[in-house]
Enzyme design. Structure first.
Site, mmCIF file in Angstrom:
data_model
loop_
_atom_site.group_PDB
_atom_site.id
_atom_site.type_symbol
_atom_site.label_atom_id
_atom_site.label_comp_id
_atom_site.label_asym_id
_atom_site.label_seq_id
_atom_site.Cartn_x
_atom_site.Cartn_y
_atom_site.Cartn_z
ATOM 1 N N CYS A 13 3.842 13.152 -3.860
ATOM 2 C CA CYS A 13 2.276 12.954 -3.934
ATOM 3 C C CYS A 13 1.498 13.081 -2.739
ATOM 4 C CB CYS A 13 2.099 11.754 -4.510
ATOM 5 S SG CYS A 13 2.523 11.252 -6.436
ATOM 6 N N CYS B 3 -4.600 4.166 -5.233
ATOM 7 C CA CYS B 3 -3.675 4.062 -6.224
ATOM 8 C C CYS B 3 -3.707 2.775 -6.947
ATOM 9 C CB CYS B 3 -2.286 3.891 -5.366
ATOM 10 S SG CYS B 3 -2.167 2.818 -4.301
ATOM 11 N N CYS C 147 4.214 8.580 -1.404
ATOM 12 C CA CYS C 147 5.044 8.999 -1.970
ATOM 13 C C CYS C 147 5.584 10.479 -1.602
ATOM 14 C CB CYS C 147 5.493 8.823 -3.335
ATOM 15 S SG CYS C 147 5.495 7.098 -3.982
ATOM 16 N N CYS D 96 2.321 5.477 -12.984
ATOM 17 C CA CYS D 96 3.232 5.395 -12.208
ATOM 18 C C CYS D 96 2.915 4.744 -10.836
ATOM 19 C CB CYS D 96 3.745 7.061 -11.718
ATOM 20 S SG CYS D 96 5.186 7.279 -10.699
ATOM 21 N N CYS D 97 1.751 4.825 -10.259
ATOM 22 C CA CYS D 97 1.520 4.036 -9.356
ATOM 23 C C CYS D 97 1.690 2.681 -9.686
ATOM 24 C CB CYS D 97 0.188 4.367 -8.660
ATOM 25 S SG CYS D 97 -0.025 5.809 -7.914
#
Length: 238
Positions: free
Chosen positions: A204, A228, A201, A118-119
Site C-alpha cells: 500500500c 487508515c 504496509c 484490511c486496515c
C-alpha cells in the site's frame, strides 16, 4: 477536560521538544504509551523518549505486510536504544484468514471499503489492544503531513480511545526533523532516502513523485482522504 487541555496547549506553544515532553509526562497522570511505526518522526521521538524508558510503554503494530526495511530499522533501533523495550502487537490470525477467504490476499485494491476492512484488522484492532488502560498516547503526527491534520493541537482528547493524545512534533517541518536525525545520528529506514516519506504496509506504499504531498504514496490508487483509522481527528476536547 476542554479547559484543562486548552491551558496546557497554550503553555506548550512556548516550549521546545525536550521541554514539552518533560512537561506533559510530568503533568498528565496515569499510563503513558508511545506508538512507533519507525518512520522518521517516530524515530526522532524514540531518541528523545529513551530517557523515560521507566515512565512510558513503547509499542509498534506489525501488520504482517511490512517492508523488510521496516524490520531492519526496528532492529537498529533496539540496538541503539537498549533501555527501551518495544512491544509488538499483531492482527488476529483468524481475522486475517477470514478476510483473505472473502476478499483475496490483496483484496484491498478492489475498493476503499475492502482497504479499510484490511486496515481495521491489521492496524485498528491491534491498536485498540495496545491502548487499553492508557491515559496518554504520544504520536509522531505533524500538521503539514496532510490537510486532515492541519487543525490538530498538541494535546487533544481522543474520544474513540478515551485518552489524551499528545502530538509533540505537530509544528515541526520536515527539514527540522531531518536536522535532528543528522545531529543525533538517529537510525531511519533506507526507504526514506528513496522517496518513501510516509511508510506503511508494502503493498500500500510507493515512493513519492516530484511535487507530490506527503501522503500521496499511501493507497495511491484511491482519491480523497488518506487515513487508515488509527488517527481520527476530533474537536471534542471535553
Amino acid at each position: 477536560m476542554r479547559g484543562q487541555l486548552e491551558d496546557l496547549n497554550r503553555k506548550l506553544q512556548e516550549l521546545d521538544l525536550e521541554q514539552s515532553l518533560a512537561f506533559v509526562l510530568e503533568t498528565i497522570v496515569g499510563k503513558k504509551v508511545f506508538s512507533t511505526s519507525f518512520g522518521i518522526e517516530d524515530q526522532v521521538l524514540t531518541h528523545f523518549l529513551q530517557k523515560y524508558a521507566n515512565t512510558i510503554t513503547v509499542f509498534t503494530l506489525d501488520t504482517g505486510r511490512q517492508f523488510d526495511e521496516t524490520y531492519e530499522v526496528f532492529h537498529k533501533t533496539q540496538k541503539k536504544y537498549p533501555a527501551l523495550t518495544i512491544e509488538t502487537y499483531t492482527p488476529e490470525e483468524k481475522e486475517i484468514k477470514k478476510y483473505i477467504n472473502e476478499y483475496g490476499i490483496n483484496g484491498f485494491y478492489d475498493s476503499i471499503e475492502n482497504r479499510k476492512a484490511c486496515c481495521a484488522i491489521r492496524k485498528v484492532a491491534p491498536l485498540s489492544r495496545a491502548l487499553q488502560g492508557a491515559d496518554l498516547w504520544i504520536t509522531g503526527l505533524r500538521s503539514e503531513q496532510s490537510a486532515n491534520r492541519e487543525n490538530m493541537v498538541f494535546l487533544e482528547w481522543d474520544e474513540v480511545n478515551q485518552l489524551v493524545k499528545f502530538n509533540p512534533l505537530l509544528a515541526y517541518s520536515l527539514p527540522e526533523i531531518e536536522a535532528l536525525v543528522t545531529s543525533f545520528n538517529i537510525p531511519i529506514s533506507n526507504l526514506y532516502k528513496k522517496g518513501f516519506l510516509s511508510i506503511g504496509c508494502a503493498p500500500c506504499t510507493r515512493a513519492l513523485l516530484p511535487g507530490e504531498n506527503f501522503r500521496a504514496g499511501r493507497w495511491w490508487w484511491e482519491n480523497g482522504k488518506k487515513e487508515c483509522g488509527l488517527h481520527i481527528h476530533s474537536d471534542k476536547n471535553n
